[in-house]
Motif scaffolding. Sequence first.
Motif, PDB file in Angstrom:
ATOM      1  N   CYS A   1     -26.750 -20.312 -18.394  1.00 20.65           N
ATOM      2  CA  CYS A   1     -26.531 -18.875 -18.614  1.00 20.65           C
ATOM      3  C   CYS A   1     -27.899 -18.245 -18.842  1.00 20.65           C
ATOM      4  O   CYS A   1     -28.332 -18.009 -19.978  1.00 20.65           O
ATOM      5  CB  CYS A   1     -25.590 -18.651 -19.796  1.00 20.65           C
TER       6      CYS A   1
ATOM      7  N   GLU B   1     -28.611 -15.036 -20.922  1.00 23.35           N
ATOM      8  CA  GLU B   1     -28.420 -15.298 -22.353  1.00 23.35           C
ATOM      9  C   GLU B   1     -29.615 -16.028 -22.946  1.00 23.35           C
ATOM     10  O   GLU B   1     -30.014 -15.780 -24.088  1.00 23.35           O
ATOM     11  CB  GLU B   1     -27.147 -16.128 -22.520  1.00 23.35           C
TER      12      GLU B   1
ATOM     13  N   THR C   1     -17.231 -18.223 -12.418  1.00 26.31           N
ATOM     14  CA  THR C   1     -16.844 -17.001 -13.132  1.00 26.31           C
ATOM     15  C   THR C   1     -17.784 -16.742 -14.302  1.00 26.31           C
ATOM     16  O   THR C   1     -18.251 -15.610 -14.516  1.00 26.31           O
ATOM     17  CB  THR C   1     -15.395 -17.112 -13.632  1.00 26.31           C
ATOM     18  N   VAL C   2     -18.064 -17.793 -15.077  1.00 26.61           N
ATOM     19  CA  VAL C   2     -18.967 -17.664 -16.222  1.00 26.61           C
ATOM     20  C   VAL C   2     -20.362 -17.246 -15.759  1.00 26.61           C
ATOM     21  O   VAL C   2     -20.973 -16.315 -16.318  1.00 26.61           O
ATOM     22  CB  VAL C   2     -19.042 -18.989 -17.002  1.00 26.61           C
TER      23      VAL C   2
ATOM     24  N   ALA D   1     -21.289 -15.869 -12.897  1.00 28.19           N
ATOM     25  CA  ALA D   1     -21.311 -14.551 -12.259  1.00 28.19           C
ATOM     26  C   ALA D   1     -21.409 -13.451 -13.311  1.00 28.19           C
ATOM     27  O   ALA D   1     -22.118 -12.448 -13.125  1.00 28.19           O
ATOM     28  CB  ALA D   1     -20.065 -14.356 -11.398  1.00 28.19           C
ATOM     29  N   ARG D   2     -20.711 -13.643 -14.404  1.00 19.14           N
ATOM     30  CA  ARG D   2     -20.771 -12.673 -15.498  1.00 19.14           C
ATOM     31  C   ARG D   2     -22.176 -12.644 -16.107  1.00 19.14           C
ATOM     32  O   ARG D   2     -22.723 -11.574 -16.410  1.00 19.14           O
ATOM     33  CB  ARG D   2     -19.725 -13.029 -16.547  1.00 19.14           C
ATOM     34  N   ASP D   3     -22.780 -13.813 -16.276  1.00 16.35           N
ATOM     35  CA  ASP D   3     -24.148 -13.876 -16.804  1.00 16.35           C
ATOM     36  C   ASP D   3     -25.132 -13.247 -15.824  1.00 16.35           C
ATOM     37  O   ASP D   3     -26.111 -12.613 -16.241  1.00 16.35           O
ATOM     38  CB  ASP D   3     -24.531 -15.333 -17.084  1.00 16.35           C
TER      39      ASP D   3
ATOM     40  N   GLU E   1     -24.637 -10.691 -13.944  1.00 20.57           N
ATOM     41  CA  GLU E   1     -24.610  -9.244 -14.121  1.00 20.57           C
ATOM     42  C   GLU E   1     -25.598  -8.832 -15.220  1.00 20.57           C
ATOM     43  O   GLU E   1     -26.298  -7.820 -15.091  1.00 20.57           O
ATOM     44  CB  GLU E   1     -23.202  -8.786 -14.485  1.00 20.57           C
ATOM     45  N   HIS E   2     -25.658  -9.614 -16.286  1.00 16.63           N
ATOM     46  CA  HIS E   2     -26.604  -9.345 -17.369  1.00 16.63           C
ATOM     47  C   HIS E   2     -28.035  -9.552 -16.882  1.00 16.63           C
ATOM     48  O   HIS E   2     -28.937  -8.757 -17.200  1.00 16.63           O
ATOM     49  CB  HIS E   2     -26.281 -10.256 -18.552  1.00 16.63           C
TER      50      HIS E   2
ATOM     51  N   VAL F   1     -21.952 -15.367  -5.575  1.00 18.28           N
ATOM     52  CA  VAL F   1     -21.808 -13.970  -5.977  1.00 18.28           C
ATOM     53  C   VAL F   1     -22.088 -13.091  -4.763  1.00 18.28           C
ATOM     54  O   VAL F   1     -23.108 -13.254  -4.103  1.00 18.28           O
ATOM     55  CB  VAL F   1     -22.777 -13.610  -7.120  1.00 18.28           C
TER      56      VAL F   1
END
Length: 282
Positions: free
Chosen positions: A138, A141, A253-254, A256-258, A260-261, A279
């Motif tokens: 991630c 993060e 999924t995890v 792809a969300r990271d 975006e950040h 993605v």
Amino acid sequence: MALPDFIIVGAMKCGTSTLAAQLDAQPGIFMTTPKEPNFFSDDDVFARGAEWYRDLFSPAAPGDIRGEASTHYTKSPLHPDALPRMQQMLEAPKIIYLIRDPVARAVSHYIHEWTMGVMSSDIEEAFAAHPELVSYGCYAEQIAPYIHAFGAENVLVLNLETMKAQPQQVLEQVCGFLGYDQRPVWSDAHARVNVSADRIRKFPLHWLVFGNPVAAALRRTLVPQSIRDRLKKKRQMQDRPELPGAIRAELQTVFARDFEHLRALFPDRDDLHASYPFVAHG
């Protein structure tokens, strides 16, 4: 007293050893020995004190750009004190962070831990039991705290995919970021460092049996090649493990969300998409 001008902080299994070797090969750039001192992250190393850390850079020539590379610095939450300790000692170091396809990185991480004897279960059980296989990938993060601490202008994120495709250009990008005033040259001799192609599983006292030249000579003399090959095969991961479809989908999924950040942190870095083939880019 000497301190680093830059630190390669990770990520694990993303080409940090290769980049460190390439930088170390350039005149006027100094990298520590060991390559990964892990001073700010590991309590037992940090306990050696600031003078011990400074001494790592004392062999650098006057005017050298000094650096180190420790992937433990972006292994949150395992090493929560790494950044606060770094802030206490360093004013504004340049930070370099390498990423790659985080799903592929997670599998390589598992293989590494399997060969080191840290993880003994199959890949599905390992991902259920070891959240660090995911958290270290991630990237937003992991790197966001460094941006907040030292400023976005002092943080360079690169990806392994681009470094493989355009090694000279990436090396020039890194050296420009560091303020290096010569033209660096990518060396094929240092192109692949710390690659464990054989995937041989280590065991207690492995170094004594296989890292000792005397033991190696005796083994070659006394043990027939056929038996040595058979024993090696038993300790070898024969094929690169495949993630079950459900786990792969969950990881994508995890990550792809990271991502975006990560894009919010670096909105002008379209090249970072190279590390996220799952993605949509549009």
